[in-house]
Design a protein around this motif. Structure first.
Motif, PDB file in Angstrom:
ATOM      1  N   VAL A   1       0.849  -1.198   0.000  1.00 20.07           N
ATOM      2  CA  VAL A   1       0.000   0.000   0.000  1.00 20.07           C
ATOM      3  C   VAL A   1       0.885   1.250   0.000  1.00 20.07           C
ATOM      4  O   VAL A   1       0.643   2.207  -0.743  1.00 20.07           O
ATOM      5  N   VAL A   2       1.927   1.246   0.834  1.00 19.26           N
ATOM      6  CA  VAL A   2       2.852   2.378   0.893  1.00 19.26           C
ATOM      7  C   VAL A   2       3.543   2.576  -0.459  1.00 19.26           C
ATOM      8  O   VAL A   2       3.667   3.704  -0.957  1.00 19.26           O
ATOM      9  N   VAL A   3       3.979   1.473  -1.074  1.00 19.65           N
ATOM     10  CA  VAL A   3       4.645   1.557  -2.380  1.00 19.65           C
ATOM     11  C   VAL A   3       3.698   2.125  -3.432  1.00 19.65           C
ATOM     12  O   VAL A   3       4.066   3.020  -4.209  1.00 19.65           O
ATOM     13  N   THR A   4       2.464   1.621  -3.457  1.00 10.97           N
ATOM     14  CA  THR A   4       1.493   2.075  -4.451  1.00 10.97           C
ATOM     15  C   THR A   4       1.170   3.549  -4.269  1.00 10.97           C
ATOM     16  O   THR A   4       1.106   4.310  -5.246  1.00 10.97           O
ATOM     17  N   CYS A   5       0.973   3.976  -3.034  1.00  5.49           N
ATOM     18  CA  CYS A   5       0.697   5.392  -2.765  1.00  5.49           C
ATOM     19  C   CYS A   5       1.890   6.270  -3.154  1.00  5.49           C
ATOM     20  O   CYS A   5       1.707   7.393  -3.639  1.00  5.49           O
ATOM     21  N   SER A   6       3.096   5.764  -2.973  1.00  6.56           N
ATOM     22  CA  SER A   6       4.289   6.518  -3.343  1.00  6.56           C
ATOM     23  C   SER A   6       4.386   6.687  -4.853  1.00  6.56           C
ATOM     24  O   SER A   6       4.766   7.759  -5.351  1.00  6.56           O
ATOM     25  N   ILE A   7       4.045   5.641  -5.599  1.00  4.07           N
ATOM     26  CA  ILE A   7       4.044   5.739  -7.061  1.00  4.07           C
ATOM     27  C   ILE A   7       2.976   6.733  -7.517  1.00  4.07           C
ATOM     28  O   ILE A   7       3.203   7.552  -8.420  1.00  4.07           O
ATOM     29  N   ALA A   8       1.806   6.679  -6.866  1.00  2.00           N
ATOM     30  CA  ALA A   8       0.750   7.642  -7.186  1.00  2.00           C
ATOM     31  C   ALA A   8       1.209   9.068  -6.892  1.00  2.00           C
ATOM     32  O   ALA A   8       0.901  10.007  -7.648  1.00  2.00           O
ATOM     33  N   ALA A   9       1.961   9.245  -5.803  1.00  2.00           N
ATOM     34  CA  ALA A   9       2.447  10.580  -5.426  1.00  2.00           C
ATOM     35  C   ALA A   9       3.351  11.165  -6.497  1.00  2.00           C
ATOM     36  O   ALA A   9       3.357  12.385  -6.726  1.00  2.00           O
ATOM     37  N   LEU A  10       4.132  10.319  -7.172  1.00  2.00           N
ATOM     38  CA  LEU A  10       4.992  10.798  -8.256  1.00  2.00           C
ATOM     39  C   LEU A  10       4.157  11.440  -9.360  1.00  2.00           C
ATOM     40  O   LEU A  10       4.498  12.513  -9.866  1.00  2.00           O
ATOM     41  N   ALA A  11       3.062  10.765  -9.730  1.00  2.96           N
ATOM     42  CA  ALA A  11       2.206  11.296 -10.793  1.00  2.96           C
ATOM     43  C   ALA A  11       1.501  12.569 -10.352  1.00  2.96           C
ATOM     44  O   ALA A  11       1.386  13.532 -11.119  1.00  2.96           O
ATOM     45  N   VAL A  12       1.017  12.582  -9.111  1.00  2.00           N
ATOM     46  CA  VAL A  12       0.317  13.770  -8.604  1.00  2.00           C
ATOM     47  C   VAL A  12       1.254  14.972  -8.563  1.00  2.00           C
ATOM     48  O   VAL A  12       0.890  16.080  -8.973  1.00  2.00           O
ATOM     49  N   ARG A  13       2.468  14.750  -8.100  1.00  2.00           N
ATOM     50  CA  ARG A  13       3.447  15.842  -8.015  1.00  2.00           C
ATOM     51  C   ARG A  13       3.828  16.325  -9.415  1.00  2.00           C
ATOM     52  O   ARG A  13       3.931  17.535  -9.656  1.00  2.00           O
ATOM     53  N   ALA A  14       4.034  15.389 -10.327  1.00  2.00           N
ATOM     54  CA  ALA A  14       4.437  15.752 -11.687  1.00  2.00           C
ATOM     55  C   ALA A  14       3.312  16.443 -12.444  1.00  2.00           C
ATOM     56  O   ALA A  14       3.558  17.256 -13.339  1.00  2.00           O
ATOM     57  N   ARG A  15       2.080  16.141 -12.089  1.00  2.00           N
ATOM     58  CA  ARG A  15       0.924  16.704 -12.800  1.00  2.00           C
ATOM     59  C   ARG A  15       0.865  18.221 -12.658  1.00  2.00           C
ATOM     60  O   ARG A  15       0.280  18.915 -13.493  1.00  2.00           O
ATOM     61  N   ARG A  16       1.485  18.749 -11.637  1.00  2.00           N
ATOM     62  CA  ARG A  16       1.407  20.187 -11.372  1.00  2.00           C
ATOM     63  C   ARG A  16       2.347  21.011 -12.253  1.00  2.00           C
ATOM     64  O   ARG A  16       2.267  22.229 -12.275  1.00  2.00           O
ATOM     65  N   THR A  17       3.251  20.357 -12.956  1.00  2.00           N
ATOM     66  CA  THR A  17       4.258  21.082 -13.723  1.00  2.00           C
ATOM     67  C   THR A  17       4.274  20.600 -15.172  1.00  2.00           C
ATOM     68  O   THR A  17       3.617  19.622 -15.528  1.00  2.00           O
ATOM     69  N   GLU A  18       5.065  21.279 -15.979  1.00  2.00           N
ATOM     70  CA  GLU A  18       5.181  20.928 -17.389  1.00  2.00           C
ATOM     71  C   GLU A  18       6.216  19.818 -17.577  1.00  2.00           C
ATOM     72  O   GLU A  18       7.291  19.861 -16.986  1.00  2.00           O
ATOM     73  N   PHE A  19       5.881  18.842 -18.428  1.00  2.00           N
ATOM     74  CA  PHE A  19       6.824  17.773 -18.741  1.00  2.00           C
ATOM     75  C   PHE A  19       7.818  18.258 -19.794  1.00  2.00           C
ATOM     76  O   PHE A  19       7.529  19.184 -20.556  1.00  2.00           O
ATOM     77  N   ASP A  20       8.984  17.601 -19.821  1.00  4.03           N
ATOM     78  CA  ASP A  20       9.982  17.953 -20.830  1.00  4.03           C
ATOM     79  C   ASP A  20       9.915  17.019 -22.030  1.00  4.03           C
ATOM     80  O   ASP A  20      10.878  16.886 -22.775  1.00  4.03           O
ATOM     81  N   VAL A  21       8.774  16.358 -22.193  1.00  6.73           N
ATOM     82  CA  VAL A  21       8.578  15.449 -23.328  1.00  6.73           C
ATOM     83  C   VAL A  21       7.315  15.864 -24.066  1.00  6.73           C
ATOM     84  O   VAL A  21       6.570  16.745 -23.626  1.00  6.73           O
ATOM     85  N   HIS A  22       7.067  15.223 -25.197  1.00  6.39           N
ATOM     86  CA  HIS A  22       5.875  15.503 -25.999  1.00  6.39           C
ATOM     87  C   HIS A  22       4.620  15.317 -25.132  1.00  6.39           C
ATOM     88  O   HIS A  22       4.544  14.385 -24.341  1.00  6.39           O
ATOM     89  N   PRO A  23       3.627  16.188 -25.270  1.00  8.28           N
ATOM     90  CA  PRO A  23       2.403  16.079 -24.460  1.00  8.28           C
ATOM     91  C   PRO A  23       1.724  14.709 -24.542  1.00  8.28           C
ATOM     92  O   PRO A  23       1.146  14.245 -23.552  1.00  8.28           O
ATOM     93  N   ALA A  24       1.790  14.055 -25.690  1.00  6.38           N
ATOM     94  CA  ALA A  24       1.172  12.736 -25.824  1.00  6.38           C
ATOM     95  C   ALA A  24       1.894  11.711 -24.949  1.00  6.38           C
ATOM     96  O   ALA A  24       1.260  10.862 -24.308  1.00  6.38           O
ATOM     97  N   PHE A  25       3.211  11.805 -24.923  1.00  6.05           N
ATOM     98  CA  PHE A  25       4.003  10.902 -24.070  1.00  6.05           C
ATOM     99  C   PHE A  25       3.709  11.193 -22.601  1.00  6.05           C
ATOM    100  O   PHE A  25       3.540  10.279 -21.792  1.00  6.05           O
ATOM    101  N   ALA A  26       3.630  12.471 -22.244  1.00  6.98           N
ATOM    102  CA  ALA A  26       3.320  12.846 -20.859  1.00  6.98           C
ATOM    103  C   ALA A  26       1.952  12.311 -20.446  1.00  6.98           C
ATOM    104  O   ALA A  26       1.789  11.795 -19.332  1.00  6.98           O
ATOM    105  N   THR A  27       0.988  12.405 -21.349  1.00  8.40           N
ATOM    106  CA  THR A  27      -0.353  11.889 -21.051  1.00  8.40           C
ATOM    107  C   THR A  27      -0.311  10.385 -20.842  1.00  8.40           C
ATOM    108  O   THR A  27      -0.947   9.849 -19.930  1.00  8.40           O
ATOM    109  N   GLY A  28       0.443   9.689 -21.683  1.00 11.30           N
ATOM    110  CA  GLY A  28       0.571   8.237 -21.535  1.00 11.30           C
ATOM    111  C   GLY A  28       1.194   7.857 -20.201  1.00 11.30           C
ATOM    112  O   GLY A  28       0.778   6.888 -19.560  1.00 11.30           O
ATOM    113  N   ILE A  29       2.201   8.634 -19.768  1.00  9.80           N
ATOM    114  CA  ILE A  29       2.854   8.360 -18.486  1.00  9.80           C
ATOM    115  C   ILE A  29       1.865   8.519 -17.341  1.00  9.80           C
ATOM    116  O   ILE A  29       1.734   7.643 -16.474  1.00  9.80           O
ATOM    117  N   LEU A  30       1.142   9.626 -17.325  1.00  8.34           N
ATOM    118  CA  LEU A  30       0.214   9.897 -16.224  1.00  8.34           C
ATOM    119  C   LEU A  30      -0.939   8.899 -16.198  1.00  8.34           C
ATOM    120  O   LEU A  30      -1.312   8.394 -15.134  1.00  8.34           O
TER     121      LEU A  30
END
Length: 241
Positions: free
Chosen positions: A109-138
């Motif tokens: 549960v801790v691991v899964t929440c930590s992985i989710a936290a990466l996406a939540v934190r990254a969602r607030r800023t601009e990615f340095d990759v193509h928007p389609a790739f960023a969408t696929g990652i999230l």
């Protein structure tokens, strides 16, 4: 962590060949081998995706240590139970076995929440990759988290199936109706499928073969989400019929 688990996969596979011990009718080292392979794939994928997440380096480092440490605890406990010749999941035979099961549940549960936290934190800023790739990652991380927590259903009922019968998945033998492993598998591998869809959509856009790359990724993700939802609905069907 991916390299460690690849090494463990080799050791556990050797154990399948060399150790005749069985647990629940299967070689004792089969489950550790499968989990080592799965953990290696997840960590390798996170290593690939992580460098594209536009988050603070300190947050990335701390979160990576939590995720890597959690997976290490998980595989050590699974391997330790195999060494003892007992099951690691759904095993409450003794106080020790029950405690190990609780530790594994909390850890994942801790691991899964930590992985989710990466996406939540990254969602607030601009990615340095193509928007389609960023969408696929999230979207990939999002459905991965959903698939991971679907494992909570199995923990809650202390079983991988409920009144399972009928059609099974070829080769692996998972029940389609009344089984939860198919939905769990589909959800977990969203972490690879959707970022790859975004990556190839971005490349296709650069080469002028895909006009609307973002729309293509969303379409793939929608289909994958329906597959995940459908497999989960089939899994729980016996509980609601």
């Amino acid at each position: 962590m991916a390299a460690i688990n690849v090494t463990l996969f080799g050791a556990f596979t050797a154990g399948i060949v060399l150790d005749p011990t069985t647990v629940n009718g299967e070689p004792a080292w089969l489950k550790p081998a499968k989990f080592a392979a799965s953990i290696a794939l997840v960590n390798a994928t996170l290593g690939w995706l992580g460098i594209h997440l536009s988050i603070e380096e300190e947050f990335r480092r701390r979160t990576s240590m939590i995720i890597g440490g959690g997976f290490l605890i998980e595989i050590v406990l699974i391997g330790g139970q195999a060494l003892r010749g007992v099951g690691s999941h759904f095993n409450r035979s003794t106080t020790l076995d029950g405690t190990i099961g609780v530790i594994m549940g909390v850890t994942i549960v801790v691991v899964t929440c930590s992985i989710a936290a990466l996406a939540v934190r990254a969602r607030r800023t601009e990615f340095d990759v193509h928007p389609a790739f960023a969408t696929g990652i999230l979207l990939g991380i999002g459905l991965f988290v959903v698939g991971a927590f679907e494992g909570g259903v199995m923990i809650a009922i202390q079983s991988r199936t409920v009144d399972a019968a009928g059609q099974t998945v070829p080769f692996v033998g998972w029940h389609v109706v009344g089984g939860f492993r198919l939905a769990h598998f589909v959800g977990l591998h969203a972490l690879q499928v959707l970022p790859l869809a975004g990556y190839f959509a971005a490349r296709g856009h650069h080469s002028d073969t895909i006009v609307h790359p973002h729309r293509a990724v969303v379409l793939v993700a929608s289909g994958y989400g329906l597959l995940l939802a459908g497999s989960f609905v089939l899994g729980v069907a016996p509980l609601v019929v």
